[in-house]
Design a protein around this motif. Structure first.
Motif, short mmCIF file in Angstrom:
data_model
loop_
_atom_site.label_atom_id
_atom_site.label_comp_id
_atom_site.label_asym_id
_atom_site.label_seq_id
_atom_site.Cartn_x
_atom_site.Cartn_y
_atom_site.Cartn_z
N THR A 80 51.09 45.32 43.71
CA THR A 80 49.94 45.89 44.41
C THR A 80 48.88 44.81 44.48
O THR A 80 48.45 44.30 43.44
CB THR A 80 49.37 47.09 43.62
N MET A 81 48.51 44.48 45.69
CA MET A 81 47.50 43.43 45.86
C MET A 81 46.10 43.97 45.55
O MET A 81 45.79 45.11 45.94
CB MET A 81 47.51 42.95 47.31
N PRO A 82 45.26 43.18 44.89
CA PRO A 82 43.87 43.60 44.76
C PRO A 82 43.20 43.54 46.14
O PRO A 82 43.76 42.97 47.07
CB PRO A 82 43.28 42.54 43.84
N ASP A 103 28.57 48.11 47.45
CA ASP A 103 28.95 48.84 48.68
C ASP A 103 30.16 49.74 48.47
O ASP A 103 30.70 50.28 49.43
CB ASP A 103 29.29 47.84 49.80
N GLY A 104 30.68 49.78 47.24
CA GLY A 104 31.78 50.70 46.93
C GLY A 104 33.17 50.11 47.10
O GLY A 104 34.15 50.87 47.20
N ALA A 105 33.30 48.77 47.09
CA ALA A 105 34.63 48.16 47.29
C ALA A 105 35.62 48.65 46.24
O ALA A 105 35.25 48.92 45.10
CB ALA A 105 34.51 46.64 47.21
N ARG A 106 36.89 48.72 46.66
CA ARG A 106 37.95 49.14 45.75
C ARG A 106 38.22 47.99 44.76
O ARG A 106 38.26 46.82 45.16
CB ARG A 106 39.22 49.45 46.58
N THR A 107 38.43 48.33 43.50
CA THR A 107 38.76 47.31 42.49
C THR A 107 40.22 47.48 42.10
O THR A 107 40.75 48.60 42.25
CB THR A 107 37.86 47.46 41.24
N PRO A 108 40.86 46.45 41.57
CA PRO A 108 40.35 45.10 41.40
C PRO A 108 40.02 44.46 42.75
O PRO A 108 40.74 44.63 43.72
CB PRO A 108 41.50 44.35 40.71
N LEU A 109 38.94 43.69 42.70
CA LEU A 109 38.45 43.00 43.88
C LEU A 109 38.41 41.50 43.55
O LEU A 109 37.97 41.13 42.48
CB LEU A 109 37.04 43.51 44.19
N VAL A 110 38.91 40.70 44.48
CA VAL A 110 38.87 39.26 44.26
C VAL A 110 38.15 38.62 45.43
O VAL A 110 38.49 38.89 46.59
CB VAL A 110 40.30 38.67 44.14
N VAL A 111 37.16 37.81 45.13
CA VAL A 111 36.45 37.07 46.17
C VAL A 111 36.77 35.58 46.00
O VAL A 111 36.58 35.02 44.92
CB VAL A 111 34.92 37.28 46.09
N LEU A 112 37.27 34.99 47.08
CA LEU A 112 37.59 33.55 47.07
C LEU A 112 36.72 32.85 48.10
O LEU A 112 36.45 33.43 49.15
CB LEU A 112 39.05 33.33 47.47
N GLY A 250 47.77 36.75 39.61
CA GLY A 250 48.71 37.60 38.87
C GLY A 250 48.37 37.62 37.40
O GLY A 250 48.33 38.68 36.74
N ARG A 251 48.06 36.44 36.86
CA ARG A 251 47.82 36.33 35.42
C ARG A 251 46.52 37.02 35.02
O ARG A 251 46.44 37.71 34.00
CB ARG A 251 47.78 34.84 35.05
N ILE A 252 45.49 36.86 35.81
CA ILE A 252 44.18 37.42 35.44
C ILE A 252 44.22 38.95 35.56
O ILE A 252 43.66 39.66 34.71
CB ILE A 252 43.06 36.78 36.28
N ILE A 253 44.90 39.45 36.54
CA ILE A 253 44.97 40.91 36.68
C ILE A 253 45.81 41.51 35.54
O ILE A 253 45.43 42.52 34.94
CB ILE A 253 45.47 41.30 38.08
N ALA A 254 46.89 40.83 35.18
CA ALA A 254 47.70 41.31 34.04
C ALA A 254 46.88 41.22 32.75
O ALA A 254 46.92 42.12 31.90
CB ALA A 254 48.98 40.48 33.93
N ALA A 255 46.11 40.13 32.61
CA ALA A 255 45.29 39.95 31.40
C ALA A 255 44.23 41.04 31.31
O ALA A 255 43.92 41.56 30.23
CB ALA A 255 44.63 38.57 31.42
N TYR A 256 43.67 41.40 32.45
CA TYR A 256 42.66 42.47 32.46
C TYR A 256 43.31 43.79 32.01
O TYR A 256 42.75 44.51 31.19
CB TYR A 256 42.07 42.62 33.86
#
Ligand code: BTN
Length: 330
Positions: A80-82, A103-112, A250-256
């Motif tokens: 599942t993509m953030p 603004d209510g964005a769905r999480t996890p949210l990643v800004v690059l 992948g790693r940061i979302i799994a770590a979270y």
């Protein structure tokens, strides 16, 4: 629904040098051949190049070198993509994440982002963020946990970043308590965690990560030339920032997820020992107006730095700025 651009690029990446017929692509992705062609034309404007041969189909011949959200997702193995937001230039990815959360964005949210005009570090410092192939990323979550549990968050994330880099680049970075990533004494990256707290719960948290990936040794501004390093500088070649970002995602979302499940505590202190830059070194810690000299003896389970001070007692510090003491002249 997955982004058709991502599905097309992922399929062509899997095929490598082999052609994939327009028919097969269309059937697999449930798209018409015209629609595929339209997507390929659009992808060309982002730096992708394709070879198209009649009766054989398409294959990829070139990829964008700079950070590209389609390529990051195509390389990612996350099921599942953030929510992924990409900006060419932004003031700060942390600020952008905060605005999107509000603004209510769905999480996890990643800004690059490719570059930042007001990249910020800890203690109000500036984070130099030119468009030189480096990573400027913010990961935002709504954890709903008591604030006290956040004490080990940045440290835990830093360890996961270090492991990803070690697996990716075959070099071993180190963490410097509380938020630096270093290699051979030079700064490779920094982390900035910012949270909004309701009375007894974390409403949302933004984990900002700046990594010097592709700045070349000659390109540092004079004020950073003696203290900063980059992965390209360490490895002697450009790093594929899109693959790296996919691995970190992948790693940061799994770590979270492990952090929230409280499943990290068993490995946290051991992992810290493996990557701890300060361990057994003489350091100076500044906390408010106080300056404390001592020998760093790792961290405790709460993430507090353990300093052995002159009389041999161990003191714990949850905050502060640490510098390595200069070796005394012989
Ligand atoms: C530090 O070393 O003091 C922390 C630096 C953190 C920099 C990153 S870059 C992405 C994110 N956006 C920001 O404005 N800061 C963090």
């Amino acid at each position: 629904m997955s982004d058709p651009d991502v599905l097309i690029i992922r399929r062509l990446l899997q095929a490598g040098d082999t052609f994939v017929s327009g028919n097969d692509l269309g059937t697999e992705l449930a798209m018409s051949r015209v629609s595929i062609w339209t997507h390929l034309e659009r992808l060309k404007t982002q730096g992708f190049r394709f070879e198209a041969v009649r009766r054989r189909g398409y294959r990829l011949t070139a990829l964008p070198e700079s950070i590209n959200p389609v390529l990051v997702q195509a390389h990612s193995s996350l099921r599942t993509m953030p929510t992924l937001e990409f900006r060419g230039k932004v003031d700060s990815t942390n600020s952008e994440a905060e605005r999107l959360l509000a603004d209510g964005a769905r999480t996890p949210l990643v800004v690059l982002a490719k570059s930042q005009t007001q990249g910020r570090g800890r203690l109000g410092r500036n984070w130099s963020s030119p468009d030189q192939g480096n990573l400027y990323a913010s990961f935002a979550f709504r954890p709903r946990i008591p604030p006290a549990r956040m004490q080990t968050f940045t440290l835990w994330m830093g360890l996961n970043v270090c492991e990803t880099l070690r697996n990716f680049g075959r070099f071993t970075p180190a963490v410097k308590w509380p938020n630096d990533i270093l290699h051979e004494g030079r700064k490779l990256g920094g982390m900035l965690t910012e949270a909004r707290i309701d009375s007894d719960q974390i409403r949302d948290v933004v984990f900002g990560l700046g990594l010097n990936v592709n700045t070349m040794p000659d390109d540092w501004p004079p004020e950073l030339a003696g203290t900063a390093t980059s992965m390209a500088g360490i490895l002697g070649q450009r790093v594929d920032i899109n693959r790296l970002t996919a691995a970190l995602l992948g790693r940061i979302i799994a770590a979270y997820d492990r952090f929230i499940a409280d499943d990290h505590t068993a490995v946290f202190v051991d992992m810290w020992e493996r990557f701890d830059l300060l361990r057994d070194k003489k350091v100076s810690l500044i906390q408010g107006k106080e300056q404390i000299e001592g020998t760093a003896r790792g961290i405790n389970a709460q993430g507090a730095l353990q300093l052995e001070i002159q009389d041999g007692t161990l003191r714990s510090f949850l905050a502060g700025d640490v510098t390595l003491a200069k070796p005394s002249p012989r």
